[in-house]
Design a protein around this motif. Structure first.
Motif, PDB file in Angstrom:
ATOM      1  N   PHE A  93       0.810  -1.202   0.000  1.00  0.00           N
ATOM      2  CA  PHE A  93       0.000   0.000   0.000  1.00  0.00           C
ATOM      3  C   PHE A  93       0.848   1.258   0.000  1.00  0.00           C
TER       4      PHE A  93
ATOM      5  N   GLN B  15      -0.032   5.134   1.255  1.00  0.00           N
ATOM      6  CA  GLN B  15      -1.090   5.851   1.954  1.00  0.00           C
ATOM      7  C   GLN B  15      -1.480   7.102   1.190  1.00  0.00           C
ATOM      8  N   LYS B  16      -2.798   7.318   1.057  1.00  0.00           N
ATOM      9  CA  LYS B  16      -3.269   8.534   0.399  1.00  0.00           C
ATOM     10  C   LYS B  16      -3.009   9.744   1.280  1.00  0.00           C
TER      11      LYS B  16
ATOM     12  N   ASP C  25      -9.945  13.148   7.141  1.00  0.00           N
ATOM     13  CA  ASP C  25      -9.091  12.063   7.637  1.00  0.00           C
ATOM     14  C   ASP C  25      -8.398  12.468   8.935  1.00  0.00           C
TER      15      ASP C  25
ATOM     16  N   GLU D 148      -4.453   3.031   8.120  1.00  0.00           N
ATOM     17  CA  GLU D 148      -5.815   3.209   7.631  1.00  0.00           C
ATOM     18  C   GLU D 148      -6.720   2.179   8.291  1.00  0.00           C
TER      19      GLU D 148
ATOM     20  N   GLU E 256     -11.667  -1.625   7.964  1.00  0.00           N
ATOM     21  CA  GLU E 256     -12.882  -1.709   7.152  1.00  0.00           C
ATOM     22  C   GLU E 256     -12.823  -0.797   5.932  1.00  0.00           C
ATOM     23  N   THR E 257     -12.104   0.317   6.031  1.00  0.00           N
ATOM     24  CA  THR E 257     -11.936   1.198   4.868  1.00  0.00           C
ATOM     25  C   THR E 257     -11.168   0.476   3.771  1.00  0.00           C
ATOM     26  N   GLN E 258     -10.121  -0.240   4.148  1.00  0.00           N
ATOM     27  CA  GLN E 258      -9.335  -0.998   3.173  1.00  0.00           C
ATOM     28  C   GLN E 258     -10.165  -2.109   2.538  1.00  0.00           C
TER      29      GLN E 258
ATOM     30  N   ASN F 187     -13.530  -2.271   2.309  1.00  0.00           N
ATOM     31  CA  ASN F 187     -14.586  -1.693   1.478  1.00  0.00           C
ATOM     32  C   ASN F 187     -14.048  -1.227   0.138  1.00  0.00           C
ATOM     33  N   ARG F 188     -12.780  -0.806   0.128  1.00  0.00           N
ATOM     34  CA  ARG F 188     -12.160  -0.365  -1.115  1.00  0.00           C
ATOM     35  C   ARG F 188     -11.691  -1.538  -1.963  1.00  0.00           C
ATOM     36  N   GLY F 189     -11.735  -2.730  -1.368  1.00  0.00           N
ATOM     37  CA  GLY F 189     -11.334  -3.916  -2.115  1.00  0.00           C
ATOM     38  C   GLY F 189      -9.846  -4.102  -2.188  1.00  0.00           C
ATOM     39  N   VAL F 190      -9.106  -3.544  -1.209  1.00  0.00           N
ATOM     40  CA  VAL F 190      -7.654  -3.663  -1.224  1.00  0.00           C
ATOM     41  C   VAL F 190      -7.228  -5.106  -1.066  1.00  0.00           C
TER      42      VAL F 190
END
Length: 339
Positions: free
Chosen positions: A3, A5-6, A12, A324, A327-329, A331-334
């Motif tokens: 990854f 990070q954005k 955020d 991060e 669940e964010t990862q 949900n993004r399908g990482v």
């Protein structure tokens, strides 16, 4: 791929995210692990299609056999399989009895959580050790919802805790409490000077123990940053993957992958020790593009080598970042949990 990070936005805010996770990012509580009970739909632990050998339960497993568990005995009836006659009961009662079996509808899910010293690091949101515990909790709650038995190992380079697979909620809570307790003990130990050889040897030994615990057909999760991976540990993992489904979750932090950006050149000191007189002290120049690129390339080379070893061992790899929310990862399908 690992990854990146954005960049942070106003939404955020780290403290807001930590409040949502019921966490301070450093310590571990049972409350923040229990919250993943409502998040279990984010993943799917269905057996991989590549596994061979049918069992009578819900899963395809590597082991061969009827996939049946003994249930009870009853009087023999015409048409019963004579191979199932219980000769001990027959001899004791003087009447022919046969064994009855029930379909095997659950499988052991073993979770090995690495809480070694290298896991107690985080540059943005969570320590890697905390994120590892979140992953373990999510796997455990989902396994419980499927009716699977949950057990495994929680370890660092000093000690380990083994938990035999248990069914229902008690199996999950037993594992989560062991995580919290071991995390607190490991946090205290993490302030001591790091003995790299001791850490690698302990990792090997825990992989060997996991190999002994993993019965054929089990689903095995190893959650680690991979820093202590050795060829001997890989050999144990390869043996596990021959008879079980092996998934390795690699936890990383952005600072381990690339240096922070800086408009001006800043000299910083880094050390592998626990104080200003630690071992392996080095100077890094932030804001130097050449140094930043060299740092990034070295990190990617180490990652690539580790991934190659684990893949050859038969493991399926999932990557998670400590900076991060889990669940964010997802949900993004990482991470490809859903097949």
């Amino acid at each position: 791929m690992w990854f990146t990070q954005k960049k942070s936005t106003e939404q955020d805010n780290p403290q807001v995210l930590l409040d949502e996770l019921d966490s301070n990012g450093i310590d571990l509580t049972i409350e923040e692990l229990i919250r993943y009970q409502t998040k279990s739909s984010l993943i799917n632990l269905a057996a991989a299609k590549s596994l061979h050998g049918k069992m009578s339960g819900n899963y395809l497993a590597r082991s061969k056999g009827r996939g049946m568990e003994f249930d009870e005995v009853r009087h023999y009836q015409n048409g019963d399989d004579i191979r199932a006659i219980d000769w001990r009961v027959t001899a004791r009662t003087g009447q022919t009895h046969t064994k009855l079996f029930r379909e095997e509808i659950e499988r052991p899910v073993l979770i090995a959580s690495d809480l070694s010293t290298s896991m107690f690091f985080g540059s943005r949101l969570l320590f890697k050790s905390v994120q590892a515990a979140h992953v373990a909790a999510l796997v455990a709650w989902h396994a419980k919802s499927r009716g699977d038995r949950i057990g495994g190992v929680v370890f660092n380079q000093y000690a380990h805790t083994e938990l035999k697979p248990r069914s229902r909620q008690q199996g999950v809570l037993h594992y989560l409490h062991a995580l919290v307790e071991s995390h607190a003990n490991s946090a205290i130990k993490s302030t001591e000077a790091l003995d790299h050889q001791q850490a690698k040897l302990a990792f090997e030994q825990n992989c060997a123990r996991l190999r002994q615990l993993a019965k054929p057909g089990s689903l095995v999760y190893l959650i680690t940053d991979g820093y202590n991976l050795t060829d001997e540990a890989v050999r144990h993992l390869a043996n596990i993957s021959r008879h079980c489904e092996l998934v390795v979750c690699l936890i990383s932090d952005p600072l381990e992958q690339q240096l922070p950006e800086s408009k001006s050149k800043i000299s910083v000191a880094i050390t592998n020790g626990t104080d200003n007189d630690g071992d392996d002290r080095q100077q890094l120049i932030l804001g130097d593009k050449a140094i930043a690129e060299q740092y990034h390339q070295q990190a990617m080379a180490l990652n690539s080598t580790m991934e190659e070893k684990l893949t050859k061992a038969g493991a399926r790899l999932l990557h998670f970042c400590a900076s991060e929310a889990l669940e964010t990862q997802l949900n993004r399908g990482v991470a490809s949990w859903i097949r």
